[in-house]
Write a protein that holds these residues in place. Structure first.
Motif, PDB file in Angstrom:
ATOM      1  N   ASN A   1      52.584  56.180  33.770  1.00  0.00           N
ATOM      2  CA  ASN A   1      53.909  56.123  33.142  1.00  0.00           C
ATOM      3  C   ASN A   1      54.920  57.008  33.884  1.00  0.00           C
ATOM      4  O   ASN A   1      56.022  56.556  34.238  1.00  0.00           O
ATOM      5  CB  ASN A   1      53.775  56.547  31.669  1.00  0.00           C
TER       6      ASN A   1
ATOM      7  N   TYR B   1      63.698  39.534  35.869  1.00  0.00           N
ATOM      8  CA  TYR B   1      63.529  39.671  37.325  1.00  0.00           C
ATOM      9  C   TYR B   1      63.360  38.295  37.984  1.00  0.00           C
ATOM     10  O   TYR B   1      63.938  38.019  39.024  1.00  0.00           O
ATOM     11  CB  TYR B   1      62.294  40.528  37.642  1.00  0.00           C
TER      12      TYR B   1
ATOM     13  N   TYR C   1      69.176  47.140  24.834  1.00  0.00           N
ATOM     14  CA  TYR C   1      69.610  48.301  25.622  1.00  0.00           C
ATOM     15  C   TYR C   1      69.144  48.091  27.059  1.00  0.00           C
ATOM     16  O   TYR C   1      68.314  47.228  27.334  1.00  0.00           O
ATOM     17  CB  TYR C   1      69.121  49.627  25.027  1.00  0.00           C
ATOM     18  N   GLY C   2      69.698  48.911  27.977  1.00  0.00           N
ATOM     19  CA  GLY C   2      69.344  48.751  29.389  1.00  0.00           C
ATOM     20  C   GLY C   2      69.748  47.384  29.909  1.00  0.00           C
ATOM     21  O   GLY C   2      70.815  46.869  29.592  1.00  0.00           O
ATOM     22  N   LYS C   3      68.868  46.744  30.660  1.00  0.00           N
ATOM     23  CA  LYS C   3      69.223  45.485  31.333  1.00  0.00           C
ATOM     24  C   LYS C   3      69.401  44.330  30.358  1.00  0.00           C
ATOM     25  O   LYS C   3      69.862  43.270  30.742  1.00  0.00           O
ATOM     26  CB  LYS C   3      68.214  45.131  32.429  1.00  0.00           C
TER      27      LYS C   3
ATOM     28  N   LEU D   1      57.034  43.867  12.312  1.00  0.00           N
ATOM     29  CA  LEU D   1      58.457  43.527  12.210  1.00  0.00           C
ATOM     30  C   LEU D   1      59.097  43.561  13.602  1.00  0.00           C
ATOM     31  O   LEU D   1      59.852  42.655  13.993  1.00  0.00           O
ATOM     32  CB  LEU D   1      59.153  44.526  11.269  1.00  0.00           C
TER      33      LEU D   1
ATOM     34  N   THR E   1      67.078  60.895  34.210  1.00  0.00           N
ATOM     35  CA  THR E   1      67.332  59.456  34.102  1.00  0.00           C
ATOM     36  C   THR E   1      68.675  59.061  34.721  1.00  0.00           C
ATOM     37  O   THR E   1      69.640  59.828  34.682  1.00  0.00           O
ATOM     38  CB  THR E   1      67.277  58.989  32.631  1.00  0.00           C
TER      39      THR E   1
ATOM     40  N   TRP F   1      48.653  55.730  24.821  1.00  0.00           N
ATOM     41  CA  TRP F   1      48.562  55.877  23.363  1.00  0.00           C
ATOM     42  C   TRP F   1      47.285  55.262  22.802  1.00  0.00           C
ATOM     43  O   TRP F   1      46.774  55.721  21.771  1.00  0.00           O
ATOM     44  CB  TRP F   1      49.833  55.368  22.667  1.00  0.00           C
TER      45      TRP F   1
ATOM     46  N   LEU G   1      65.168  53.891  42.536  1.00  0.00           N
ATOM     47  CA  LEU G   1      65.842  52.652  42.964  1.00  0.00           C
ATOM     48  C   LEU G   1      67.359  52.825  42.989  1.00  0.00           C
ATOM     49  O   LEU G   1      68.072  52.011  43.558  1.00  0.00           O
ATOM     50  CB  LEU G   1      65.489  51.504  42.004  1.00  0.00           C
TER      51      LEU G   1
ATOM     52  N   ASN H   1      55.640  51.003  33.904  1.00  0.00           N
ATOM     53  CA  ASN H   1      55.822  52.197  33.054  1.00  0.00           C
ATOM     54  C   ASN H   1      55.329  51.914  31.627  1.00  0.00           C
ATOM     55  O   ASN H   1      54.695  52.758  30.980  1.00  0.00           O
ATOM     56  CB  ASN H   1      57.283  52.672  33.057  1.00  0.00           C
TER      57      ASN H   1
ATOM     58  N   ARG I   1      58.933  63.806  27.533  1.00  0.00           N
ATOM     59  CA  ARG I   1      59.908  62.766  27.205  1.00  0.00           C
ATOM     60  C   ARG I   1      61.240  63.350  26.723  1.00  0.00           C
ATOM     61  O   ARG I   1      62.293  62.759  26.889  1.00  0.00           O
ATOM     62  CB  ARG I   1      59.301  61.847  26.133  1.00  0.00           C
TER      63      ARG I   1
ATOM     64  N   ASP J   1      58.068  55.618  36.080  1.00  0.00           N
ATOM     65  CA  ASP J   1      59.448  56.008  35.736  1.00  0.00           C
ATOM     66  C   ASP J   1      60.143  56.626  36.956  1.00  0.00           C
ATOM     67  O   ASP J   1      61.332  56.410  37.175  1.00  0.00           O
ATOM     68  CB  ASP J   1      59.452  57.003  34.569  1.00  0.00           C
TER      69      ASP J   1
ATOM     70  N   ARG K   1      58.970  43.796  25.557  1.00  0.00           N
ATOM     71  CA  ARG K   1      60.042  44.225  26.459  1.00  0.00           C
ATOM     72  C   ARG K   1      59.624  44.037  27.927  1.00  0.00           C
ATOM     73  O   ARG K   1      60.428  43.643  28.762  1.00  0.00           O
ATOM     74  CB  ARG K   1      60.381  45.685  26.165  1.00  0.00           C
TER      75      ARG K   1
ATOM     76  N   LEU L   1      60.883  40.558  15.588  1.00  0.00           N
ATOM     77  CA  LEU L   1      62.304  40.643  15.959  1.00  0.00           C
ATOM     78  C   LEU L   1      62.518  40.504  17.455  1.00  0.00           C
ATOM     79  O   LEU L   1      63.494  39.909  17.904  1.00  0.00           O
ATOM     80  CB  LEU L   1      62.891  41.979  15.500  1.00  0.00           C
ATOM     81  N   TYR L   2      61.593  41.092  18.242  1.00  0.00           N
ATOM     82  CA  TYR L   2      61.868  41.230  19.676  1.00  0.00           C
ATOM     83  C   TYR L   2      60.976  40.406  20.590  1.00  0.00           C
ATOM     84  O   TYR L   2      61.010  40.590  21.798  1.00  0.00           O
ATOM     85  CB  TYR L   2      61.819  42.716  20.076  1.00  0.00           C
TER      86      TYR L   2
ATOM     87  N   TYR M   1      62.229  63.981  31.113  1.00  0.00           N
ATOM     88  CA  TYR M   1      62.682  62.607  31.408  1.00  0.00           C
ATOM     89  C   TYR M   1      64.208  62.434  31.292  1.00  0.00           C
ATOM     90  O   TYR M   1      64.840  61.919  32.232  1.00  0.00           O
ATOM     91  CB  TYR M   1      61.933  61.613  30.504  1.00  0.00           C
TER      92      TYR M   1
END
Ligand code: NDX
Length: 255
Positions: free
Chosen positions: A161, A236, A33-35, A21, A103, A202, A171, A194, A95, A165, A228, A25-26, A99
């Motif tokens: 990872n 970019y 979210y984010g950029k 799913l 952030t 995983w 940056l 990342n 995490r 990060d 993503r 969807l993506y 993290y």
């Protein structure tokens, strides 16, 4: 509590279905979210990134840790089983408790936070329940090639990872929310360094546990952050004229 193999099968299959799913969807439109968030100036309906990541990821650490603590009699053998559960908790300790506090990300949408938290409860329960109540490994599992190669991949992925990060975080100065071209480490080869690390991690975990729930989660991770990484790459290329042309989206030299 006892082990119900049919519950593990049902929850793992549902996780696989959620992954598909997610992909449908993506794949064309990135998760917002984010950029990739459109209405960046709208402060309502969002939580500071630190709070959001902490709250969202906490159940992934807490649920298996609670299951482990509540298990009676405590499961101390075999060593392979304990180590695998600790690996999962170790990642989510990082995490949840490390993290988020470093952030410099933008505020996170509440709606996604809600679904992200639900997902972390679900997955934390599935992985913890399986490892603590169902998994059975021989006493020499720690010397099995699946365990050792999976563990190596897990550690390699986690290293990539965390390092990537860190490069992203550097940056920005505190308070800054602009985007720059990531440099160094695996970013030399891919835009989603990342994400590449997390996916390797995983899949390593899945090989080390040799279990359906862990393979389902690795597949979910691939379907969640793989697209993503592709959208980051396109962003970019569109935003920076001098973006390195040889850099790939997710897999060095390949894609
Ligand atoms: N959280 C995993 N689906 C998710 C959040 C979103 O850990 O409803 C999955 C996770 C959730 C998702 C989670 C589950 C599925 C959800 C989804 C949303 C919708 C979806 C709920 C739980 C859903 C269905 C319907 C199917 C159920 O300002 P900023 O924030 O962009 O700043 C960024 C900064 N940065 C830069 N700074 C300067 N210059 C640049 N060029 C920069 N580029 C980025 O760096 C951030 O502060 C930071 C990192 O940004 P980014 O975009 O590279 O990574 P991000 O996506 O924020 O992930 C952060 C870390 C990363 O290490 C990644 O590997 C890991 O978390 N992660 C993330 C998502 C999921 C996941 C791991 C996993 O599946 N294992």
């Amino acid at each position: 509590m006892q082990c119900f193999p049919s519950l593990v099968l049902a929850l793992s299959s549902l996780l696989g279905a959620l992954a598909l799913l997610q992909l449908s969807l993506y794949l064309r439109v990135p998760s917002r979210y984010g950029k990739h968030e459109e209405r960046l100036c709208r402060p309502r309906g969002r939580l500071p990134a630190r709070c959001a990541w902490f709250l969202q990821e906490l159940p992934s650490f807490l649920v298996p840790a609670l299951l482990l603590a509540l298990r009676s009699p405590p499961r101390l053998e075999p060593l392979g089983c304990r180590l695998l559960c600790c690996l999962f908790c170790w990642h989510y300790f990082y995490r949840t408790f490390i993290y988020p506090f470093f952030t410099r990300g933008r505020p996170f949408p509440l709606q996604l936070l809600f679904f992200g938290t639900l997902f972390c409860i679900y997955n934390g329960f599935l992985q913890g329940y399986y490892l603590i109540y169902c998994a059975e490994y021989p006493n020499d599992w720690c010397t099995d090639i699946r365990f050792t190669s999976g563990l190596l991949l897990f550690l390699l992925g986690m290293g990539i990872n965390i390092h990537s990060d860190l490069l992203l975080r550097q940056l920005r100065k505190p308070g800054e929310v602009t985007y720059k071209i990531p440099q160094g480490g695996l970013f030399t080869y891919v835009s989603g360094a990342n994400y590449f690390g997390e996916i390797v991690e995983w899949f390593g975990f899945a090989i080390a546990t040799w279990s359906l729930p862990a393979f389902a989660f690795a597949f979910f991770t691939l379907c969640c952050i793989g697209p993503r990484a592709y959208h980051h790459h396109r962003y970019y290329l569109k935003t920076f004229m001098d973006y390195p042309k040889s850099r790939k989206a997710l897999i060095p030299f390949v894609f």
